[in-house]
Scaffold this active site. Structure first.
Site, PDB file in Angstrom:
ATOM      1  N   THR A  93       1.160  -1.574  -0.333  1.00  8.75           N
ATOM      2  CA  THR A  93      -0.183   0.154   0.247  1.00  8.75           C
ATOM      3  C   THR A  93       0.576   1.537  -0.073  1.00  8.75           C
ATOM      4  O   THR A  93       1.779   1.680   0.652  1.00  8.75           O
ATOM      5  CB  THR A  93      -0.549   0.413   1.002  1.00  8.75           C
ATOM      6  OG1 THR A  93      -1.647  -1.466   1.435  1.00  8.75           O
ATOM      7  CG2 THR A  93      -2.030   1.126   1.568  1.00  8.75           C
ATOM      8  N   LYS A 168      -8.326   1.415  -3.406  1.00  3.72           N
ATOM      9  CA  LYS A 168      -7.859   1.248  -1.342  1.00  3.72           C
ATOM     10  C   LYS A 168      -7.546   2.802  -0.943  1.00  3.72           C
ATOM     11  O   LYS A 168      -8.556   2.160   0.053  1.00  3.72           O
ATOM     12  CB  LYS A 168      -6.075   0.330  -1.263  1.00  3.72           C
ATOM     13  CG  LYS A 168      -4.881   0.359  -0.171  1.00  3.72           C
ATOM     14  CD  LYS A 168      -5.594  -0.564   0.595  1.00  3.72           C
ATOM     15  CE  LYS A 168      -5.146  -0.301   1.562  1.00  3.72           C
ATOM     16  NZ  LYS A 168      -5.062  -1.746   3.196  1.00  3.72           N
TER      17      LYS A 168
HETATM   18  P1  NAD Z   1       5.863  -5.468   7.712  1.00  5.63           P
HETATM   19  O1  NAD Z   1       7.009  -4.254   8.892  1.00  5.63           O
HETATM   20  O2  NAD Z   1       5.493  -6.607   8.125  1.00  5.63           O
HETATM   21  O3  NAD Z   1       6.741  -6.568   6.103  1.00  5.63           O
HETATM   22  C1  NAD Z   1       7.851  -5.633   5.325  1.00  5.63           C
HETATM   23  C2  NAD Z   1       8.939  -6.836   5.236  1.00  5.63           C
HETATM   24  O4  NAD Z   1       9.864  -6.146   4.328  1.00  5.63           O
HETATM   25  C3  NAD Z   1       9.807  -6.733   6.346  1.00  5.63           C
HETATM   26  O5  NAD Z   1       9.914  -8.217   6.490  1.00  5.63           O
HETATM   27  C4  NAD Z   1      10.640  -5.930   5.256  1.00  5.63           C
HETATM   28  O6  NAD Z   1      12.212  -6.692   6.213  1.00  5.63           O
HETATM   29  C5  NAD Z   1      10.757  -5.940   4.541  1.00  5.63           C
HETATM   30  N1  NAD Z   1      11.352  -4.862   3.659  1.00  5.63           N
HETATM   31  C6  NAD Z   1      11.711  -3.626   3.802  1.00  5.63           C
HETATM   32  N2  NAD Z   1      12.493  -2.990   3.066  1.00  5.63           N
HETATM   33  C7  NAD Z   1      13.016  -3.933   2.429  1.00  5.63           C
HETATM   34  C8  NAD Z   1      13.503  -3.657   0.736  1.00  5.63           C
HETATM   35  N3  NAD Z   1      14.858  -2.547   0.919  1.00  5.63           N
HETATM   36  N4  NAD Z   1      14.028  -5.232   0.260  1.00  5.63           N
HETATM   37  C9  NAD Z   1      14.105  -6.040   1.418  1.00  5.63           C
HETATM   38  N5  NAD Z   1      13.509  -6.399   2.101  1.00  5.63           N
HETATM   39  C10 NAD Z   1      12.508  -5.320   2.740  1.00  5.63           C
HETATM   40  O7  NAD Z   1       4.878  -5.365   6.803  1.00  5.63           O
HETATM   41  P2  NAD Z   1       3.139  -6.360   6.558  1.00  5.63           P
HETATM   42  O8  NAD Z   1       1.896  -5.922   7.556  1.00  5.63           O
HETATM   43  O9  NAD Z   1       4.235  -7.186   5.777  1.00  5.63           O
HETATM   44  O10 NAD Z   1       2.816  -4.850   5.297  1.00  5.63           O
HETATM   45  C11 NAD Z   1       3.456  -4.840   4.066  1.00  5.63           C
HETATM   46  C12 NAD Z   1       2.264  -4.153   2.989  1.00  5.63           C
HETATM   47  O11 NAD Z   1       0.949  -4.701   3.808  1.00  5.63           O
HETATM   48  C13 NAD Z   1       2.419  -2.621   3.724  1.00  5.63           C
HETATM   49  O12 NAD Z   1       2.426  -1.789   2.033  1.00  5.63           O
HETATM   50  C14 NAD Z   1       0.575  -2.535   4.338  1.00  5.63           C
HETATM   51  O13 NAD Z   1       0.815  -1.330   4.760  1.00  5.63           O
HETATM   52  C15 NAD Z   1       0.354  -3.412   3.078  1.00  5.63           C
HETATM   53  N6  NAD Z   1      -0.494  -3.807   4.351  1.00  5.63           N
HETATM   54  C16 NAD Z   1      -0.854  -4.559   5.333  1.00  5.63           C
HETATM   55  C17 NAD Z   1      -1.787  -5.427   6.104  1.00  5.63           C
HETATM   56  C18 NAD Z   1      -1.815  -5.855   7.306  1.00  5.63           C
HETATM   57  O14 NAD Z   1      -2.425  -5.506   8.298  1.00  5.63           O
HETATM   58  N7  NAD Z   1      -0.852  -5.880   8.267  1.00  5.63           N
HETATM   59  C19 NAD Z   1      -2.853  -4.913   4.956  1.00  5.63           C
HETATM   60  C20 NAD Z   1      -3.315  -4.645   4.264  1.00  5.63           C
HETATM   61  C21 NAD Z   1      -2.029  -3.749   3.740  1.00  5.63           C
END
Ligand code: NAD
Length: 290
Positions: A93, A168
């Protein structure tokens, strides 16, 4: 199909596992060793160099925290190292402008690319029941669709590049507004002497009915089971709702519209988050009215 998956956090970990279950070979990359370890256990091949992870793949999926990181990952790693005929799918997102800029850069390098943010949380990512809202050309959408179907229950083409992100944030702005409205109506009904269940029985079949009331009621013990029944744990964290409301207000600025109720919802969630409620489900905002 050989697919690189970058960003194996709360959401990406489950999504990558579902690609493996669907029979794809998944090259996993994340900055976190713990995330890589978990991905290996789920059958992914893990890489410590992102450029190696994307070399020779047919598709790249990313699930990253924000627009700046998405820009950097595509500019520094994916574009130029993944084969030019690989289709690219960003499921993070992020802001509409970053989504459109990254897709334009990918297309200039010969890729088909979509923005495909999701509705549904960590449980839906694990169960493979996410909804994907997809922006991009018809060709890019057709190529991305079967990959997304392995991770979700619904895949909807929202139009051109960036329209997935637009759908979204508009949806989540509306969700914030009707959650706050529902919380206020229940709190006021109770203070006026109505039993919450009685108010639910009336309003859920009257014109105030909405999803926050009948699918995700913020009052414990009323309506179907929801985070309210679990002390507002699990569900959709206030901090994530606030992130989406900030993106919505940013997009409103670039679109020259002033969504006044959406802006107020952002202010209310900002205050609620600042008061230490960031990890609580967003329906906990009802506790502000008790
Ligand atoms: P998270 O922080 O758990 O996961 C993100 C991952 O990206 C981490 O493992 C981090 O180490 C990795 N990362 C960061 N920078 C990086 C890079 N340069 N190269 C490689 N890996 C890298 O976050 P999440 O909850 O999994 O959310 C991910 C996306 O999904 C976000 O954009 C969030 O807004 C969206 N989202 C989350 C939810 C939810 O309920 N958690 C729901 C809908 C959408």
């Amino acid at each position: 199909m050989k697919i690189a998956f970058i960003g194996l956090g709360n959401m990406g970990g489950g999504m990558a596992a579902n690609l493996v279950k669907a029979g794809h070979e998944v090259n996993a990359f994340d900055l976190s060793e713990a995330a890589l370890g978990a991905a290996a256990e789920k059958g992914c091949e893990t890489f410590t160099d992102a450029r190696e992870a994307v070399a020779g793949v047919e598709a790249v999926v990313t699930m990253l925290p924000n627009g700046d990181i998405v820009r950097a990952v595509y500019t520094d790693t994916v574009i130029g190292n993944a084969p030019a005929d690989a289709v690219l799918l960003d499921c993070s997102t992020i802001d509409v402008t970053s989504a459109r800029d990254v897709i334009a850069a990918a297309e200039a390098a010969g890729h088909d690319m979509v923005d495909a943010p999701v509705s549904g949380g960590i449980a839906a990512a694990e169960a493979g029941t996410l909804t994907f809202m997809v922006g991009g050309s018809e060709t890019a959408f057709m190529r991305a669709q079967p990959i997304l179907q392995a991770m979700g229950k619904a895949v909807i083409h929202a139009g051109d590049a960036g329209n997935g992100q637009a759908a979204k944030i508009c949806n989540n702005m509306l969700l914030a507004v009707h959650m706050i409205g529902t919380a206020e109506a229940f709190a006021m009904a109770q203070k006026l002497g109505l039993d919450p269940q009685t108010f639910y029985d009336i309003s859920s079949v009257s014109s105030g009915q909405n999803w926050s009331m009948t699918s995700y009621c913020p009052v414990p013990g009323v309506g179907p089971k929801s985070p309210a029944d679990n002390d507002y744990q699990g569900g959709f964290a206030t901090a994530l709702m606030l992130k989406d409301l900030k993106l919505a207000m940013e997009a409103a600025g670039t679109a020259h519209i002033n969504p006044r109720i959406g802006a107020l919802a952002k202010e209310l969630y900002e205050a609620f988050d600042a008061a230490g409620n960031g990890t609580r489900d967003f329906s906990a905002i009802i506790t502000e009215y008790s």
